[in-house]
Enzyme design. Structure first.
Site, mmCIF file in Angstrom:
data_model
loop_
_atom_site.group_PDB
_atom_site.id
_atom_site.type_symbol
_atom_site.label_atom_id
_atom_site.label_comp_id
_atom_site.label_asym_id
_atom_site.label_seq_id
_atom_site.Cartn_x
_atom_site.Cartn_y
_atom_site.Cartn_z
ATOM 1 N N PRO A 10 -11.141 4.671 1.017
ATOM 2 C CA PRO A 10 -10.467 4.026 2.079
ATOM 3 C C PRO A 10 -8.862 4.270 1.879
ATOM 4 O O PRO A 10 -8.244 4.522 0.873
ATOM 5 C CB PRO A 10 -10.809 2.687 1.766
ATOM 6 C CG PRO A 10 -11.120 2.580 0.423
ATOM 7 C CD PRO A 10 -11.714 3.893 0.030
ATOM 8 N N ASN A 11 -8.273 4.465 2.988
ATOM 9 C CA ASN A 11 -6.808 4.559 3.283
ATOM 10 C C ASN A 11 -6.105 5.885 2.942
ATOM 11 O O ASN A 11 -4.858 6.068 3.133
ATOM 12 C CB ASN A 11 -6.137 3.303 2.290
ATOM 13 C CG ASN A 11 -6.474 1.727 2.945
ATOM 14 O OD1 ASN A 11 -6.607 1.716 4.158
ATOM 15 N ND2 ASN A 11 -6.923 1.082 2.050
ATOM 16 N N ARG A 18 1.852 5.934 3.899
ATOM 17 C CA ARG A 18 1.568 4.619 3.158
ATOM 18 C C ARG A 18 2.039 4.825 1.974
ATOM 19 O O ARG A 18 1.673 5.825 0.959
ATOM 20 C CB ARG A 18 -0.316 4.402 2.829
ATOM 21 C CG ARG A 18 -0.336 3.525 2.043
ATOM 22 C CD ARG A 18 -2.085 3.277 1.690
ATOM 23 N NE ARG A 18 -2.258 2.363 0.798
ATOM 24 C CZ ARG A 18 -3.181 2.508 -0.092
ATOM 25 N NH1 ARG A 18 -3.921 3.725 -0.430
ATOM 26 N NH2 ARG A 18 -3.187 1.531 -1.182
ATOM 27 N N TYR A 23 2.467 7.416 -3.430
ATOM 28 C CA TYR A 23 1.646 8.507 -2.992
ATOM 29 C C TYR A 23 2.201 9.702 -2.685
ATOM 30 O O TYR A 23 1.572 10.690 -2.473
ATOM 31 C CB TYR A 23 0.629 7.920 -2.081
ATOM 32 C CG TYR A 23 -0.076 6.638 -2.477
ATOM 33 C CD1 TYR A 23 -1.245 6.894 -3.589
ATOM 34 C CD2 TYR A 23 0.171 5.373 -2.041
ATOM 35 C CE1 TYR A 23 -1.609 5.760 -4.152
ATOM 36 C CE2 TYR A 23 -0.642 4.313 -2.365
ATOM 37 C CZ TYR A 23 -1.401 4.319 -3.332
ATOM 38 O OH TYR A 23 -2.167 3.368 -3.916
ATOM 39 N N ASN A 79 -11.689 10.672 -5.128
ATOM 40 C CA ASN A 79 -10.617 9.508 -5.213
ATOM 41 C C ASN A 79 -11.200 8.557 -4.500
ATOM 42 O O ASN A 79 -11.099 8.602 -3.076
ATOM 43 C CB ASN A 79 -9.361 10.280 -4.696
ATOM 44 C CG ASN A 79 -8.328 9.160 -4.618
ATOM 45 O OD1 ASN A 79 -8.478 8.080 -4.736
ATOM 46 N ND2 ASN A 79 -7.083 9.518 -4.445
ATOM 47 N N ALA A 82 -9.596 2.227 -3.498
ATOM 48 C CA ALA A 82 -9.842 0.752 -3.839
ATOM 49 C C ALA A 82 -11.244 0.668 -4.230
ATOM 50 O O ALA A 82 -11.583 -0.282 -5.154
ATOM 51 C CB ALA A 82 -9.382 -0.118 -2.799
ATOM 52 N N GLU A 103 -13.366 11.754 -11.546
ATOM 53 C CA GLU A 103 -12.714 10.691 -10.986
ATOM 54 C C GLU A 103 -11.028 11.003 -10.809
ATOM 55 O O GLU A 103 -10.410 11.332 -11.788
ATOM 56 C CB GLU A 103 -12.729 9.540 -11.774
ATOM 57 C CG GLU A 103 -11.939 8.051 -11.266
ATOM 58 C CD GLU A 103 -12.098 6.849 -12.145
ATOM 59 O OE1 GLU A 103 -11.211 6.128 -11.950
ATOM 60 O OE2 GLU A 103 -13.014 6.920 -12.983
ATOM 61 N N HIS A 105 -7.022 10.055 -9.223
ATOM 62 C CA HIS A 105 -6.078 9.143 -8.481
ATOM 63 C C HIS A 105 -4.736 9.745 -8.569
ATOM 64 O O HIS A 105 -4.440 10.387 -9.346
ATOM 65 C CB HIS A 105 -5.985 7.786 -9.632
ATOM 66 C CG HIS A 105 -7.307 7.282 -9.710
ATOM 67 N ND1 HIS A 105 -7.740 6.209 -8.922
ATOM 68 C CD2 HIS A 105 -7.908 6.992 -11.107
ATOM 69 C CE1 HIS A 105 -8.931 5.733 -9.642
ATOM 70 N NE2 HIS A 105 -9.104 6.518 -10.542
ATOM 71 N N ARG A 112 0.304 0.334 -12.903
ATOM 72 C CA ARG A 112 0.107 -0.372 -11.470
ATOM 73 C C ARG A 112 -0.427 -1.975 -11.761
ATOM 74 O O ARG A 112 -0.493 -2.121 -12.995
ATOM 75 C CB ARG A 112 -0.284 0.332 -10.610
ATOM 76 C CG ARG A 112 0.436 1.393 -10.158
ATOM 77 C CD ARG A 112 -0.178 2.536 -9.029
ATOM 78 N NE ARG A 112 -0.123 1.414 -7.916
ATOM 79 C CZ ARG A 112 -0.943 1.623 -6.685
ATOM 80 N NH1 ARG A 112 -1.887 2.800 -6.786
ATOM 81 N NH2 ARG A 112 -0.604 0.922 -5.734
#
Length: 151
Positions: A10-11, A18, A23, A79, A82, A103, A105, A112
């Protein structure tokens, strides 16, 4: 030729607009082009996808699992956005398919918010990459190629 699945949650369709301070300025299309180059350089076919829907990501993991069972999958780079921090469904899909998964990111999630420090995916991932920006995708593809040689 084996296939690499690069799945984005998502996103990630909002990359480039964003929170560019976190990012970066690259768009998802830029990331796809980067992955296409990296896959070609490592002798892989590429399936690059993005969804804001958890169930669709689960379905794609099942699809990758079928290729894995047929010996046609190099691995999955996920990725999960959330969903990394919330999705038992993704965890179960990865465990159920037995795919080799990295995985990924874009940001360093450990620098964060505290809720981003926990991952449901890490326990079943072959490797975890964080903080390399979008260049992490190319590094992950190269990593899959290296793991395939070592296997």
């Amino acid at each position: 030729m084996k296939t690499v699945f690069v799945l984005n949650g998502p996103n990630l369709n909002l990359l480039g607009s964003r929170e560019p301070q976190i990012y970066g300025a690259q768009t998802l299309a830029d990331v796809q082009a980067l992955c296409e180059r990296a896959s070609a350089a490592n002798g892989f076919a590429l399936e690059f996808r993005q969804s804001n829907h958890e169930g669709e990501l689960v379905d794609w993991l099942h699809e990758a699992g079928q290729l894995h069972a047929e010996g046609r999958l190099a691995g999955v780079i996920l990725n999960a956005g959330a969903y990394t921090h919330t999705s038992v469904a993704l965890l179960d899909a990865i465990k159920g398919t037995g795919v080799m998964l990295i995985e990924l990111h874009i940001s360093n999630v450990h620098a964060r918010e505290a809720f981003r420090h926990h991952s449901y995916i890490s326990p079943v991932a072959k490797a975890v990459m964080a903080g390399f920006g979008v260049n992490g995708y190319a590094l992950a593809i190269a990593g899959l190629a290296g793991m395939a040689v070592a296997a």
